[in-house]
Design a protein around this motif. Structure first.
Motif, PDB file in Angstrom:
ATOM      1  N   CYS A  21      -1.149   4.155   3.049  1.00 59.31           N
ATOM      2  CA  CYS A  21      -1.441   3.269   4.183  1.00 59.31           C
ATOM      3  C   CYS A  21      -1.652   4.070   5.464  1.00 59.31           C
ATOM      4  N   PHE A  22      -0.849   5.097   5.674  1.00 61.23           N
ATOM      5  CA  PHE A  22      -0.997   5.924   6.870  1.00 61.23           C
ATOM      6  C   PHE A  22      -2.350   6.633   6.859  1.00 61.23           C
ATOM      7  N   ALA A  23      -2.738   7.182   5.701  1.00 60.60           N
ATOM      8  CA  ALA A  23      -4.029   7.854   5.583  1.00 60.60           C
ATOM      9  C   ALA A  23      -5.174   6.867   5.780  1.00 60.60           C
ATOM     10  N   GLY A  80      -7.455  -3.343   3.767  1.00 64.88           N
ATOM     11  CA  GLY A  80      -7.356  -1.930   3.413  1.00 64.88           C
ATOM     12  C   GLY A  80      -5.909  -1.511   3.202  1.00 64.88           C
ATOM     13  N   LEU A  81      -5.030  -1.996   4.069  1.00 69.57           N
ATOM     14  CA  LEU A  81      -3.598  -1.703   3.913  1.00 69.57           C
ATOM     15  C   LEU A  81      -3.018  -2.447   2.714  1.00 69.57           C
ATOM     16  N   HIS A  82      -3.486  -3.685   2.501  1.00 68.67           N
ATOM     17  CA  HIS A  82      -3.072  -4.420   1.302  1.00 68.67           C
ATOM     18  C   HIS A  82      -3.428  -3.600   0.067  1.00 68.67           C
ATOM     19  N   ARG A  83      -4.667  -3.082   0.063  1.00 68.14           N
ATOM     20  CA  ARG A  83      -5.164  -2.314  -1.073  1.00 68.14           C
ATOM     21  C   ARG A  83      -4.311  -1.069  -1.311  1.00 68.14           C
ATOM     22  N   GLN A  84      -4.015  -0.349  -0.243  1.00 66.94           N
ATOM     23  CA  GLN A  84      -3.279   0.898  -0.409  1.00 66.94           C
ATOM     24  C   GLN A  84      -1.842   0.671  -0.849  1.00 66.94           C
ATOM     25  N   CYS A  85      -1.239  -0.433  -0.408  1.00 65.52           N
ATOM     26  CA  CYS A  85       0.118  -0.749  -0.865  1.00 65.52           C
ATOM     27  C   CYS A  85       0.145  -0.922  -2.380  1.00 65.52           C
ATOM     28  N   LEU A  86      -0.845  -1.658  -2.900  1.00 67.58           N
ATOM     29  CA  LEU A  86      -0.894  -1.905  -4.340  1.00 67.58           C
ATOM     30  C   LEU A  86      -1.488  -0.724  -5.088  1.00 67.58           C
TER      31      LEU A  86
END
Length: 293
Positions: A21-23, A80-86
């Motif tokens: 998420c940070f990236a 995008g953050l939703h995606r990276q979490c999963l």
């Protein structure tokens, strides 16, 4: 990658999700520009071909910021953050356990590259199958350019996009482009994780190198480069299928793109993509290596 044996799956999942998420937050302006370049098609003007609106890394970023405002570069950040979490959490969190499963619990020594690639292919496919709806919404939001005055946008935000897609196109539409997305993300995940793992392992065998920031940066850049070289054609097809409903299938999208724009279209935005993925991998792996120890 460093031995995670003392970290639980939940712990490595949380660390991986945070790092991803940070990236994502740091590099999404480059990703937005990349999507716009990939969706851009040559527009006929009479008997000639019109000049493309977006040109190169800085040109695309500047055009979007000038016409739509600086915040437009962060379009799609929520999904995008939703995606990276999963996706980020699952693909990295599952990698070490799956790799250990392939070589056996009693195996000692360096894991063969083939086993690393196979583990990363499998975890990438599983992760994106779960996260595909978030990827779709992210691309749809990024694809929206500046609309004429009086023309309403399709979506006012991420949650509205999820709702509108389900209402207008059905639940199954959230998995539009799943085929190329699985292919692209499984391959890119293998290129990223297996190459990072292998490059880092190789660097640490060189006298004078230790498990430090420089090693992580070099391995992250290598992972980003391999990911772009291998995954760029599938990435273009995925973005076009998700951003435009005119394509009937993955093969239809591939053939139409090849016929109308040539092979070079599949590497459209290559340097932009490498700039984004190279930086993304450096930030993600650096963050991951720090937060999990």
């Amino acid at each position: 990658m460093a031995d995670p044996s003392e970290i639980s799956f939940v712990g490595i999942f949380a660390c991986s999700a945070f790092a991803a998420c940070f990236a994502e937050f740091c590099t999404i302006p480059l990703d937005t520009a990349k999507v716009r370049l990939q969706l851009q098609k040559r527009v006929p003007l009479g008997d000639s071909v019109g000049e493309p609106k977006y040109k190169g890394l800085l040109g695309t970023v500047f055009t979007i910021a000038k016409e739509e405002g600086l915040l437009a570069l962060w379009k799609g950040i929520i999904p995008g953050l939703h995606r990276q979490c999963l996706y980020g959490g699952l693909r990295i969190g599952l990698y070490e356990p799956v790799k250990a499963f392939f070589v056996g619990s009693n195996y000692s020594g360096d894991v063969p590259l083939f086993s690393k690639i196979l583990a990363a292919l499998l975890t990438g496919a599983i992760a994106i199958a779960v996260a595909n709806p978030t990827d779709l919404v992210k691309v749809r939001l990024q694809a929206e350019g500046k609309l004429p005055v009086g023309v309403p946008r399709r979506y006012i935000g991420a949650l509205d996009a999820y709702y509108a897609i389900v209402k207008q196109e059905g639940v199954a539409a959230l998995w539009t482009g799943l085929g190329p997305n699985i292919a692209r993300n499984a391959i890119v995940n293998a290129a990223e994780l297996a190459s990072y793992d292998h490059i880092k392992e190789t660097i640490l065998k060189i006298p004078g190198f230790t498990d430090n920031v420089l090693t992580h940066i070099l391995a992250g850049l290598g992972a980003g480069f391999f990911a772009v070289c291998i995954g760029s054609p599938l990435d273009v097809v995925k973005s076009r299928m998700m951003g435009d409903s005119v394509y009937k299938s993955t093969i239809d999208c591939f053939l139409k793109t090849l016929k109308s724009e040539g092979l070079i279209a599949f590497y459209k935005g290559f340097f932009l993509n490498f700039g984004r993925l190279g930086l993304w991998n450096v930030i993600m792996f650096l963050t991951l290596e720090q937060v999990r120890y």
